[in-house]
Design an enzyme around this catalytic site. Sequence first.
Site, PDB file in Angstrom:
ATOM      1  N   HIS A  20       2.349   3.139   2.666  1.00 37.35           N
ATOM      2  CA  HIS A  20       1.967   4.154   1.679  1.00 37.35           C
ATOM      3  C   HIS A  20       0.495   4.546   1.818  1.00 37.35           C
ATOM      4  CE1 HIS A  20       4.082   6.348  -1.268  1.00 37.35           C
ATOM      5  NE2 HIS A  20       3.795   5.667  -2.354  1.00 37.35           N
ATOM      6  N   PHE A  66      -4.483   5.340  -7.959  1.00 38.55           N
ATOM      7  CA  PHE A  66      -3.141   4.968  -7.543  1.00 38.55           C
ATOM      8  C   PHE A  66      -2.370   6.245  -7.209  1.00 38.55           C
ATOM      9  CE2 PHE A  66      -4.396   0.975  -9.354  1.00 38.55           C
ATOM     10  CZ  PHE A  66      -3.862   0.060  -8.464  1.00 38.55           C
TER      11      PHE A  66
END
Length: 198
Positions: A20, A66
């Site tokens: 990711h 995030f």
Amino acid sequence: MIKLIVGLGNPGAEYEATRHNAGFWLVDQLARMGGATLRVEGRFHGLAARARLWDQEVWLLKPSTFMNRSGLAVVSLARFYKILPDEIVVVHDEMDLPAGSAKLKRGGGAGGHNGLKDISAHLGTQDYWRLRLGVGHPRNAPGGAGAGREDVVNFVLKPPRREEQEAIDAALDRCIEPLGLLARGDAERAMAQLHTAR
């Protein structure tokens, strides 16, 4: 012309090597190339630096919000420096491409990528550039047939296998020159070069 390159990922050492975070890896590479140091910028909700790349000034950004809240960081820096959506490249992991593949496109949907969804919502448009870095899909991993949502989440939050990492690293290197062409306004050549590269 490109004025801002955003790498998507999650902050923290535990996520550093995960699929990711492929967007972070490319921004780190660009910072090294441009002799820039990414520093915490509270007003931009991330690590940012102005780098000299391809004979021009380009902002680099790694949101620290995030993945699913990346839009706040992008819109904060873009508004402050009056950067338009079509002057932004968002670099992100892409499960629909095999590890080691990379594709460049402008606009389009989020394809289930929550970071892109949030950026589009904050910018109020999908009309920005995306550099999609292939990280593979769990259904193509050993024993991955019929991968469900939980498998997908686990997959992107794990490091690539060694051969995948080598392929991704090679793709990062191949992205540099096409990004330079895009930054100088030659989108057609940038896409042609990247999409025919091996």
